[in-house]
Design a protein around this motif. Structure first.
Motif, mmCIF file in Angstrom:
data_model
loop_
_atom_site.group_PDB
_atom_site.id
_atom_site.type_symbol
_atom_site.label_atom_id
_atom_site.label_comp_id
_atom_site.label_asym_id
_atom_site.label_seq_id
_atom_site.Cartn_x
_atom_site.Cartn_y
_atom_site.Cartn_z
ATOM 1 N N UNK A 69 0.832 -1.208 0.000
ATOM 2 C CA UNK A 69 0.000 0.000 0.000
ATOM 3 C C UNK A 69 0.863 1.254 0.000
ATOM 4 N N UNK A 70 2.072 1.148 0.539
ATOM 5 C CA UNK A 70 2.946 2.325 0.545
ATOM 6 C C UNK A 70 3.782 2.393 -0.740
ATOM 7 N N UNK A 71 3.555 1.444 -1.637
ATOM 8 C CA UNK A 71 4.250 1.473 -2.930
ATOM 9 C C UNK A 71 5.492 0.597 -2.966
ATOM 10 N N UNK A 72 5.776 -0.124 -1.886
ATOM 11 C CA UNK A 72 6.978 -0.969 -1.852
ATOM 12 C C UNK A 72 6.616 -2.389 -2.294
ATOM 13 N N UNK A 73 7.266 -2.827 -3.377
ATOM 14 C CA UNK A 73 6.928 -4.156 -3.912
ATOM 15 C C UNK A 73 8.079 -5.143 -3.775
ATOM 16 N N UNK A 74 9.299 -4.624 -3.664
ATOM 17 C CA UNK A 74 10.442 -5.532 -3.541
ATOM 18 C C UNK A 74 10.641 -5.893 -2.083
ATOM 19 N N UNK A 75 10.200 -7.070 -1.736
ATOM 20 C CA UNK A 75 10.240 -7.481 -0.328
ATOM 21 C C UNK A 75 11.002 -8.799 -0.232
ATOM 22 N N UNK A 76 12.047 -8.794 0.587
ATOM 23 C CA UNK A 76 12.814 -10.016 0.817
ATOM 24 C C UNK A 76 12.514 -10.502 2.225
ATOM 25 N N UNK A 77 12.107 -11.748 2.331
ATOM 26 C CA UNK A 77 11.784 -12.318 3.644
ATOM 27 C C UNK A 77 12.905 -13.284 4.038
ATOM 28 N N UNK A 78 13.444 -13.073 5.231
ATOM 29 C CA UNK A 78 14.462 -14.003 5.731
ATOM 30 C C UNK A 78 13.738 -15.108 6.501
ATOM 31 N N UNK A 79 13.841 -16.334 5.981
ATOM 32 C CA UNK A 79 13.140 -17.460 6.597
ATOM 33 C C UNK A 79 14.097 -18.301 7.434
ATOM 34 N N UNK A 80 13.543 -19.089 8.309
ATOM 35 C CA UNK A 80 14.368 -19.996 9.092
ATOM 36 C C UNK A 80 13.482 -21.150 9.543
ATOM 37 N N UNK A 81 12.916 -21.000 10.716
ATOM 38 C CA UNK A 81 12.035 -22.026 11.279
ATOM 39 C C UNK A 81 10.849 -22.312 10.335
ATOM 40 N N UNK A 82 10.628 -23.568 10.058
ATOM 41 C CA UNK A 82 9.502 -24.012 9.213
ATOM 42 C C UNK A 82 9.395 -23.171 7.940
ATOM 43 N N UNK A 83 10.506 -23.062 7.249
ATOM 44 C CA UNK A 83 10.521 -22.119 6.117
ATOM 45 C C UNK A 83 9.550 -22.498 5.007
ATOM 46 N N UNK A 84 9.294 -23.785 4.874
ATOM 47 C CA UNK A 84 8.402 -24.205 3.788
ATOM 48 C C UNK A 84 6.979 -23.701 3.997
ATOM 49 N N UNK A 85 6.688 -23.283 5.237
ATOM 50 C CA UNK A 85 5.324 -22.822 5.517
ATOM 51 C C UNK A 85 5.086 -21.395 5.035
ATOM 52 N N UNK A 86 6.176 -20.720 4.640
ATOM 53 C CA UNK A 86 5.997 -19.345 4.142
ATOM 54 C C UNK A 86 5.751 -19.422 2.646
ATOM 55 N N UNK A 88 21.150 -14.898 15.809
ATOM 56 C CA UNK A 88 20.161 -13.863 16.106
ATOM 57 C C UNK A 88 19.833 -13.008 14.901
ATOM 58 N N UNK A 89 19.228 -11.863 15.199
ATOM 59 C CA UNK A 89 18.714 -10.990 14.141
ATOM 60 C C UNK A 89 19.786 -10.506 13.181
ATOM 61 N N UNK A 90 20.988 -10.252 13.716
ATOM 62 C CA UNK A 90 22.001 -9.655 12.838
ATOM 63 C C UNK A 90 22.449 -10.609 11.743
ATOM 64 N N UNK A 91 22.454 -11.906 12.061
ATOM 65 C CA UNK A 91 22.795 -12.880 11.022
ATOM 66 C C UNK A 91 21.707 -12.859 9.950
ATOM 67 N N UNK A 92 20.458 -12.822 10.393
ATOM 68 C CA UNK A 92 19.359 -12.751 9.416
ATOM 69 C C UNK A 92 19.434 -11.466 8.609
ATOM 70 N N UNK A 93 19.746 -10.375 9.295
ATOM 71 C CA UNK A 93 19.834 -9.085 8.593
ATOM 72 C C UNK A 93 20.932 -9.131 7.530
#
Ligand code: SPV
Ligand code: MG
Length: 553
Positions: A352-369, A386-391
């Motif tokens: 809705x804010x116009x952002x379409x390029x979205x990268x999702x960092x998956x881990x736990x049960x990734x196939x469910x995303x 932790x978060x920094x590795x995902x980031x």
């Protein structure tokens, strides 16, 4: 066009004019080779292969239009193709100008137009307009009167503005069934008229005619050949005989035809792309050949970054044990809230804010995303990091440094105005901070509290606040608000953030670190992290109660 811009576009290309490059090739004491191309793409491919010049073949250019090599395409249509070929390359083009598309007057206009388009040279053949290809009924082909054709050559030479522009006179005497004597007579006349070289053509399967000509002609001027029919002749023979230039006249087009025929037939028959995919150029290879990379570079230079929508990186690797059974088979981000999973709401707010390029960092049960239109990157060590590795993984996957990146969590719901504010805030590092922090403090949840250079207050309206410290255990008296979990990293700061992440994560104890640690490090390094205060309009899902309440959010 100013010079800075020219330099940028022509980076890495020869500084020698194309006309001069071609003249040098023609007059070099080595055997030189040029290769056929028929449009911008094939011209680029020929240059990348290493050729120092391109043959703008009449046969190939007409064929790529789907018409015959009988002057069915108009000369201006040919000129348009040449312009694309010339723009796409930095090596000179010798145009196969057929008979010059008319008489001496048309040749003069042709030469001027070619020079305007940076075409280095033209080859004119002594047949009659409309010509036909030399390999179709050659013996029946009438030749132009010698003096008329010599007049064309002279007219072309008189018309050229740059001394280095070359005109190659093509002798078709052998093609039309005349002998060496006629070939010599014609070559002499064209040479006398000012031709820079003679192209001697032959349709035999052996090089006898062209070698006989070369022996007789000796070194009166450079000799150019087209060994399409006598292809099995060893190239060293041409070298030994002092031929100046070989034209591989149609092999790019012919390889394209074979490739297209094989692949289209297979796709048609197999009704599937599976087996052809590995046999054909990738889509990225098309982009590379088109120069997409240079455009991205140019966008960095010339496009205000505000016109480029940020990319989003959503950290969604953790399970969310606090939600109990709800996260047995899916990560927290996929827990249903109202009509959609949390991540679905997040994506909708970004979109809705116009952002379409979205990268999702998956881990736990990734196939469910399983949501569509997302890019994924996996932190398979989610349980021990932790978060920094995902980031770090998210930023690597978000690609390039052309776009700002907004980082947020897979368990935080928000309204579209949050990314809008982040996008519109000009600072390169920005965090969103909720001044209504007591509410969450009362709920006994873990939160990251922020101390800014200024607290939020009407009295400071118009003054900007910057982060001084962020911590979960900030003394109450120092708290100005709660971090909402949003961080904008401007494109210009992405290299720095990547570098800091690499430094931090090289230390094993930091593998479990969170984003506030990075923020504090940025502040320590003297970076200004802008604090934008707001109130409410977001919700992080920390408990089953939150899941229920969120339905109304
Ligand atoms: C061309 O490539 O168009 C030529 C060479 O003129 S040939 O086809 O051999 O005549
Ligand atoms: Mg031709």
């Amino acid at each position: 066009m100013n010079h800075a811009c020219m330099d940028f576009l022509d980076k890495g290309k020869s500084t020698m004019k194309k006309v001069s490059q071609f003249k040098a090739l023609l007059q070099s004491d080595q055997l030189e080779f040029i290769c056929e191309a028929h449009n911008g793409l094939s011209a680029k491919i020929v240059e990348e292969a290493g050729f120092k010049g391109i043959w703008g073949s009449g046969l190939s250019i007409s064929a790529q239009f789907g018409v015959r090599d009988n002057n069915e395409a108009s000369w201006t249509q040919v000129l348009d193709v040449l312009e694309f070929m010339s723009d796409a390359t930095s090596v000179p083009i010798l145009l196969d100008g057929d008979t010059g598309y008319g008489n001496f007057n048309n040749v003069q206009r042709l030469v001027r137009k070619l020079e305007q388009r940076d075409i280095a040279a033209v080859c004119l053949e002594d047949k009659l307009f409309p010509k036909s290809n030399s390999f179709i009924g050659g013996k029946q082909q009438p030749l132009a009167p010698i003096d008329e054709f010599a007049g064309k050559i002279k007219a072309g030479k008189d018309a050229q503005r740059d001394d280095d522009f070359c005109i190659v006179a093509r002798v078709e005497a052998f093609i039309a069934g005349w002998g060496l004597a006629e070939a010599m007579r014609r070559a002499e006349a064209y040479h006398a008229a000012g031709a820079d070289a003679i192209l001697i053509h032959s349709a035999l399967a052996v090089p006898d005619e062209i070698l006989a000509f070369k022996r007789e002609w000796a070194d009166r001027s450079p000799v150019v050949i087209v060994p399409t029919k006598y292809y099995s002749t060893p190239t060293d023979i041409y070298r030994a005989q002092g031929i100046s230039m070989v034209i591989w006249a149609n092999h790019v087009l012919r390889s394209a035809i074979s490739g297209m025929q094989q692949v289209t037939r297979r796709i048609y028959e197999e009704q599937s792309l599976i087996r052809v995919e590995s046999d054909i150029a990738t889509v990225n290879e098309i982009f590379r050949l088109q120069g997409a990379g240079a455009l991205e570079e140019a966008e960095k230079r010339y496009l205000p970054s505000a016109q480029r929508m940020p990319h989003a990186v959503v950290l969604a690797a953790s399970r969310g044990v606090e939600l109990g059974e709800l996260t047995l088979d899916r990560p927290k981000a996929m827990v249903q809230v109202g009509t959609a999973p949390i991540l679905g709401h997040i994506v909708a707010a970004y979109n809705a804010s116009g952002i379409k390029d979205i990268t999702v960092v998956r881990g736990y049960q990734k196939a469910a995303i399983t949501l569509p239109n997302l890019a994924f990157v996996d932190n398979d060590d989610y349980a021990s990091t932790g978060e920094l590795v995902s980031l770090q993984k998210g930023l690597a996957a978000a690609g390039g440094d052309q776009h700002d990146v907004i980082v947020s969590y897979g368990d935080v719901l928000f309204r579209k105005y949050v990314p809008e504010i982040l996008h519109e805030t000009a600072d390169a590092l920005v965090i969103m901070v909720d001044t209504d922090w007591r509410d969450s403090a009362n709920r006994n949840r873990i939160a990251d509290y922020v101390h800014g250079s200024l607290p939020y207050s009407r009295q400071f309206y118009g003054r900007e606040a910057f982060l001084e410290r962020i911590a979960a255990d900030l003394p109450e008296g120092e708290i100005h608000g709660e971090w909402m979990g949003f961080l904008k990293i401007g494109a210009e700061k992405l290299p720095l953030v990547r570098e800091l992440l690499a430094q931090l994560l090289a230390v094993p104890e930091n593998r479990g670190a969170k984003i506030p640690q990075l923020l504090n490090l940025l502040v320590e390094r003297g970076e200004r992290v802008r604090v934008v205060y707001t109130t409410g309009h977001w919700l992080d899902i920390d408990s089953l109660e939150d899941v229920t309440n969120a339905g109304a959010f």
